[in-house]
Design an enzyme around this catalytic site. Sequence first.
Site, short mmCIF file in Angstrom:
data_model
loop_
_atom_site.label_atom_id
_atom_site.label_comp_id
_atom_site.label_asym_id
_atom_site.label_seq_id
_atom_site.Cartn_x
_atom_site.Cartn_y
_atom_site.Cartn_z
N TYR A 1 -7.65 14.98 -8.56
CA TYR A 1 -6.53 14.46 -9.34
C TYR A 1 -5.61 15.61 -9.78
O TYR A 1 -4.38 15.52 -9.70
CB TYR A 1 -7.07 13.71 -10.55
CG TYR A 1 -6.05 12.95 -11.36
CD1 TYR A 1 -5.52 11.75 -10.90
CD2 TYR A 1 -5.62 13.43 -12.60
CE1 TYR A 1 -4.60 11.04 -11.65
CE2 TYR A 1 -4.69 12.72 -13.35
CZ TYR A 1 -4.19 11.53 -12.87
OH TYR A 1 -3.27 10.83 -13.63
N ASP B 1 0.87 -1.17 0.00
CA ASP B 1 0.00 0.00 0.00
C ASP B 1 0.91 1.22 0.00
O ASP B 1 1.61 1.49 0.99
CB ASP B 1 -0.89 -0.01 1.25
CG ASP B 1 -1.79 1.21 1.35
OD1 ASP B 1 -1.60 2.18 0.60
OD2 ASP B 1 -2.70 1.19 2.21
N LYS C 1 -1.66 16.07 -8.77
CA LYS C 1 -0.60 16.07 -9.77
C LYS C 1 0.14 17.40 -9.81
O LYS C 1 1.35 17.44 -10.07
CB LYS C 1 -1.18 15.72 -11.15
CG LYS C 1 -1.68 14.29 -11.25
CD LYS C 1 -0.60 13.27 -10.92
CE LYS C 1 -1.04 11.85 -11.17
NZ LYS C 1 0.03 10.86 -10.83
#
Length: 239
Positions: free
Chosen positions: A141, A50, A145
């Site tokens: 997202y 993980d 990023k």
Amino acid sequence: MCSSDLAAVAARLAAAGASVVVVDRTEDDTARTVAALRAAGGTALGLGCDVADTGQVGAAVREVVRVFGRLDVLVNCAGITRDRLLLTMEDDEWDAVLDVNLGGTLLWCLTAVEQMRRQRGGHIVNFASVAADGNPGQSNYAAAKAAVTGLTHDLAAELGPSGITVNAVAPGFVATPMVDALAERLGVDRGEFLDQAAARSALGRVGSVEDIAGVVAFLTGPDSGFLTGQTVYVDGGQP
């Protein structure tokens, strides 16, 4: 995580002579890629981890060093999406994407760097994205990023004196199962979806996982020794 990205990068580095450690959510998830690398004559090890768990990441790095004696290259390409317009996004959808895409990248960098600094050298490549500039329905997202890009530049400055280069790859539209899933969620035909993406590219096509893997191979190879702190956009020339 997009397993096709993982497999393509692993295959390219193995072809260059690297001993490759494939890390995925479970060791079973790595089996197909590891078997293909070994069948091609490469040296490969699969580990389950993980990426957002400190203990598991530490154990994985220790196992790599135990088996191979060193850690020269780290490629952070684990990622998930939980797409939804920001005003309707649930807290757990935001947290999950940030924990894996940003937190996992940070945790692996911090852990691997301990070994790389002892070796006085290494290469780190983080996966950013053109979505860092903003993409409706992907605020979680995009935020993750964009943060990866900033983290990459800062780490490059901090780790340069130790002989460690840190760069990022920002893929554009690449034909992967993740994109297929997105087309399905949007309820659009896959072929039309890809055609529309290709039309926005200066090269008139969408990217392939091999396109991305080639850039990663360069950034982790001997010809990139004076290149650090950069985000390389591999997007086919999108406007």
